[in-house]
Write an enzyme that holds these catalytic residues in place. Structure first.
Site, PDB file in Angstrom:
ATOM      1  N   ASP A  57     -15.464   2.381   1.577  1.00  0.00           N
ATOM      2  CA  ASP A  57     -15.388   1.082   1.797  1.00  0.00           C
ATOM      3  C   ASP A  57     -16.651   0.254   1.679  1.00  0.00           C
ATOM      4  O   ASP A  57     -16.179  -1.424   2.116  1.00  0.00           O
ATOM      5  CB  ASP A  57     -14.799   1.060   3.560  1.00  0.00           C
ATOM      6  CG  ASP A  57     -13.772   1.636   3.909  1.00  0.00           C
ATOM      7  OD1 ASP A  57     -12.541   1.186   3.534  1.00  0.00           O
ATOM      8  OD2 ASP A  57     -13.162   1.746   5.044  1.00  0.00           O
ATOM      9  N   ARG A  97       0.776  -1.653  -0.013  1.00  0.00           N
ATOM     10  CA  ARG A  97       0.087   0.555  -0.003  1.00  0.00           C
ATOM     11  C   ARG A  97       0.976   1.521  -0.126  1.00  0.00           C
ATOM     12  O   ARG A  97       1.912   1.027   0.978  1.00  0.00           O
ATOM     13  CB  ARG A  97      -0.940   0.137   1.267  1.00  0.00           C
ATOM     14  CG  ARG A  97      -1.750  -1.720   1.126  1.00  0.00           C
ATOM     15  CD  ARG A  97      -2.767  -1.207   2.251  1.00  0.00           C
ATOM     16  NE  ARG A  97      -3.363  -0.189   1.801  1.00  0.00           N
ATOM     17  CZ  ARG A  97      -4.872  -0.165   1.930  1.00  0.00           C
ATOM     18  NH1 ARG A  97      -4.598  -0.587   3.777  1.00  0.00           N
ATOM     19  NH2 ARG A  97      -5.912   0.618   2.460  1.00  0.00           N
TER      20      ARG A  97
HETATM   21  C1  S3P Z   1     -10.494   4.838   7.697  1.00  0.00           C
HETATM   22  C2  S3P Z   1      -9.975   6.047   6.018  1.00  0.00           C
HETATM   23  C3  S3P Z   1     -10.611   5.510   4.520  1.00  0.00           C
HETATM   24  C4  S3P Z   1     -11.327   3.934   4.962  1.00  0.00           C
HETATM   25  C5  S3P Z   1     -10.736   3.425   6.581  1.00  0.00           C
HETATM   26  C6  S3P Z   1     -10.892   3.650   7.164  1.00  0.00           C
HETATM   27  C7  S3P Z   1      -9.996   6.040   8.465  1.00  0.00           C
HETATM   28  O1  S3P Z   1      -9.428   5.399   4.161  1.00  0.00           O
HETATM   29  O2  S3P Z   1     -11.238   3.493   3.532  1.00  0.00           O
HETATM   30  O3  S3P Z   1     -10.921   2.091   5.933  1.00  0.00           O
HETATM   31  O4  S3P Z   1     -10.440   5.346   9.461  1.00  0.00           O
HETATM   32  O5  S3P Z   1      -9.520   7.460   8.027  1.00  0.00           O
HETATM   33  P1  S3P Z   1      -8.767   6.384   3.330  1.00  0.00           P
HETATM   34  O6  S3P Z   1      -9.795   7.977   4.175  1.00  0.00           O
HETATM   35  O7  S3P Z   1      -7.275   6.831   3.151  1.00  0.00           O
HETATM   36  O8  S3P Z   1      -9.528   6.606   1.771  1.00  0.00           O
END
Ligand code: S3P
Length: 446
Positions: free
Chosen positions: A328, A129
Site C-alpha cells: 500500500d 475490484r
Molecule cells: C490487506 C491486505 C493487502 C492490502 C490491504 C489490506 C489486509 O491486500 O493491500 O490494504 O488487511 O489483509 P492484499 O493482501 O490482497 O494485497
C-alpha cells in the site's frame, strides 16, 4: 451501492519545516479483524485503539448484521458481543462495504463458511475490484455464488457452505486477503484448512487466530513463502485486542518530513511487524534519516517511536520480492522518489492495478501533471527524481482512492507550486484525522 458525496477538492502548499510528535490512528488491517473475531467469538471482546475510519465501520456494521452487538465506549474503545462461530444470522439487508476491499473480502470468507446467504456491494471503486480470487477458493469449500457482476465483481450474492470442506489452497498471488478469506471460512470446517503462499503476506489473521485460541501453525515454505495450517471448529475465547498505529498511515507524515526541508518529527507507537515495514527498508536504502527510539511490544506486535528528519534522498532499485511488505506504500514511495536524486525503479507492481484504483496509472498520471519524469515499463514504475523540490502545480485525479489523495497532498507540501487533488473525501476511509494531524506538524492545506 453506496453513493459518494460531492467531491471536495483540496490543495497542499509549500510548507515550512514540519515539527512535532504524533500518533497515527490504529492499523486498518488489525481493526477489521478485531471486529470480525469479536463476531465469531462468544463473549465480550474489548478493543482499544480501533481505527474509526469508514472502511472499518462498514465491517462493524456487517458484523452487527450477522448477529454481533457492538458498542463504542470511547475514542478507539469498542466492545463486541459475539454471535459465535457456527451461529451467525443471515443478514436482512445488502452488506454495503463502501470502499473497503479488505472488509468485503474477509467477510466473504466468514459468510462462505456458514449456512447463510448474504449480498455484498460497495461503491464504484469496490465494484471494479476482482472478487473471483476470493470466490474461487470459497466455491471449492462448498460455497455458491448465486449472483455476481461482470467478471465476478460486486454486487455478489453468496451462499455459504453449511459444512465447509477442508482444503489445501495455494494463493495465486501474494494476498493476505485471499489467505484470510480461506482461513476464516476454514474456521467453521470440521477438518484442517491449509493455505500455501509462495511469498509471505501480512500475518495478522494468523496472529489473531492464535490470540483467540485457535490451533494454527505457520511454517516457512520455500524461499520466501509460508504454509499455514488451521484446525477447524476451535473454541474461540475472547481476548482483548490492542491495535497498534498503522504503518501505512504513518508513511504519509514520514515521507512528508523527509522531503520538507528542516523537518524533524517523531511518530509514536508505529507497528514494526516485518511483513509491513518494506517502506522503511526502502527509505533507509535511499538515505533517509530515520532513527528508532524505543522498540517495545504492545498488544502482541513490535512497535517503535521513530524520529524522522528531512534528508537528501537518492534513487534506488526496489525488488519485486519486497512488494507484499509495502504493497500500500508505493504511491507515497513514488512521491519520495520524485524528490530524490537519480532514478528509482519499483519492480513487480501488477497488484497495484487492482487496488482502490489502478494505482500504477493513477500514480504515474499524478506525477506527470506535476512535472515529474516517470514511466511505466511492464509492471515496473520508474521515477526520475529532481534531487530537490518537484515542480508541482498539477490537479490530481484521485479515483476514489484515499492513498492517492494523501500521497499527492504530501507532495504539495514540498513542491515549488501547490498540488491540488480533486477530492479529499476518501481519506476518511483509512485516516480520518490526516488533515488536523498533518496541520499540527505545520502542513499547509487550503
Ligand atoms: C490487506 C491486505 C493487502 C492490502 C490491504 C489490506 C489486509 O491486500 O493491500 O490494504 O488487511 O489483509 P492484499 O493482501 O490482497 O494485497
Amino acid at each position: 451501492m453506496s453513493s459518494h458525496a460531492a467531491p471536495r477538492p483540496l490543495a497542499a502548499r509549500r510548507s515550512g519545516p514540519l515539527k512535532g510528535r504524533l500518533r497515527v490512528p490504529g492499523d486498518k488491517s488489525i481493526s477489521h479483524r478485531a471486529f470480525i473475531f469479536g463476531l465469531l467469538t462468544i463473549g465480550e471482546t474489548q478493543i482499544e485503539g480501533l481505527l474509526e475510519g469508514d472502511d472499518v465501520l462498514r465491517t462493524g456494521a456487517a458484523c452487527k448484521a450477522l448477529g454481533a452487538k457492538i458498542e463504542r465506549l470511547g475514542e478507539g474503545r469498542w466492545r463486541v458481543q459475539g454471535a459465535g462461530l457456527g451461529s451467525l444470522l443471515a443478514p436482512q439487508e445488502t452488506l454495503d462495504f463502501g470502499n473497503a476491499g479488505t472488509g468485503s473480502r474477509l467477510m466473504m470468507g466468514v459468510v462462505g463458511g456458514h449456512a447463510i446467504t448474504a449480498r455484498f456491494d460497495g461503491d464504484a471503486s469496490l465494484r471494479k475490484r476482482p472478487m473471483r480470487r476470493i470466490l474461487d477458493p470459497l466455491e471449492l469449500m462448498g460455497a455458491r455464488t448465486l449472483e455476481q457482476g461482470e467478471g465476478g465483481r460486486c454486487p455478489i450474492l453468496l451462499q455459504g457452505a453449511a459444512e465447509p470442506a477442508p482444503i489445501e489452497y495455494r494463493t495465486p498471488v501474494a494476498s493476505a486477503q485471499i489467505k484470510s478469506a480461506v482461513l476464516l471460512a476454514g474456521l467453521n470446517s470440521p477438518g484442517r484448512t491449509v493455505v500455501i503462499e509462495t511469498e509471505a503476506s501480512r500475518d495478522h489473521t494468523e496472529k489473531m487466530l492464535a490470540h483467540f485460541g485457535a490451533t494454527v501453525k505457520s511454517e516457512a515454505y520455500g524461499e520466501a513463502g509460508r504454509k499455514i495450517t488451521l484446525e477447524g471448529r476451535p473454541k474461540l475465547s475472547p481476548n482483548p485486542v490492542i491495535v497498534p498505529a498503522d504503518p501505512s498511515s504513518a508513511a504519509f507524515p514520514i515521507v512528508a518530513a523527509l522531503i520538507t526541508p528542516g523537518s524533524d518529527i517523531v511518530i509514536e507507537g508505529m507497528m514494526m511487524n516485518p511483513l509491513r515495514t518494506g517502506l522503511l527498508t526502502t527509505l533507509m536504502d535511499m538515505g533517509a534519516d530515520i532513527v528508532e527510539l524505543d522498540r517495545r511490544v504492545e498488544g502482541g506486535e513490535d512497535v517503535a517511536d521513530l524520529r524522522v528528519r528531512a534528508s537528501a534522498l537518492k534513487g534506488v532499485d526496489v525488488p519485486a520480492a519486497r512488494a507484499p511488505s509495502m504493497i500500500d506504500e508505493y504511491p507515497i514511495l513514488a512521491v519520495a522518489a520524485a524528490f530524490a536524486s537519480g532514478e528509482t525503479r519499483m519492480r513487480g507492481l501488477h497488484e497495484l492495478r487492482v487496488k482502490e484504483s489502478d494505482r500504477l496509472a493513477a500514480v504515474a498520471d499524478g506525477l506527470r501533471v506535476n512535472g515529474v519524469d516517470c514511466a511505466i515499463e511492464g509492471d515496473d514504475l520508474l521515477v526520475r527524481g529532481a534531487g530537490g523540490p518537484a515542480q508541482g502545480g498539477g490537479m490530481v485525479a484521485t479515483h476514489l482512492d484515499h492513498r492517492i489523495a494523501m500521497s499527492f497532498l504530501v507532495m504539495g507540501l514540498a513542491s515549488q507550486k501547490d498540488v491540488r487533488i480533486d477530492d479529499e473525501g476518501m481519506i476518511a476511509t483509512s485516516f480520518p484525522t490526516f488533515r488536523p494531524l498533518m496541520a499540527s506538524l505545520g502542513a499547509d492545506f487550503a
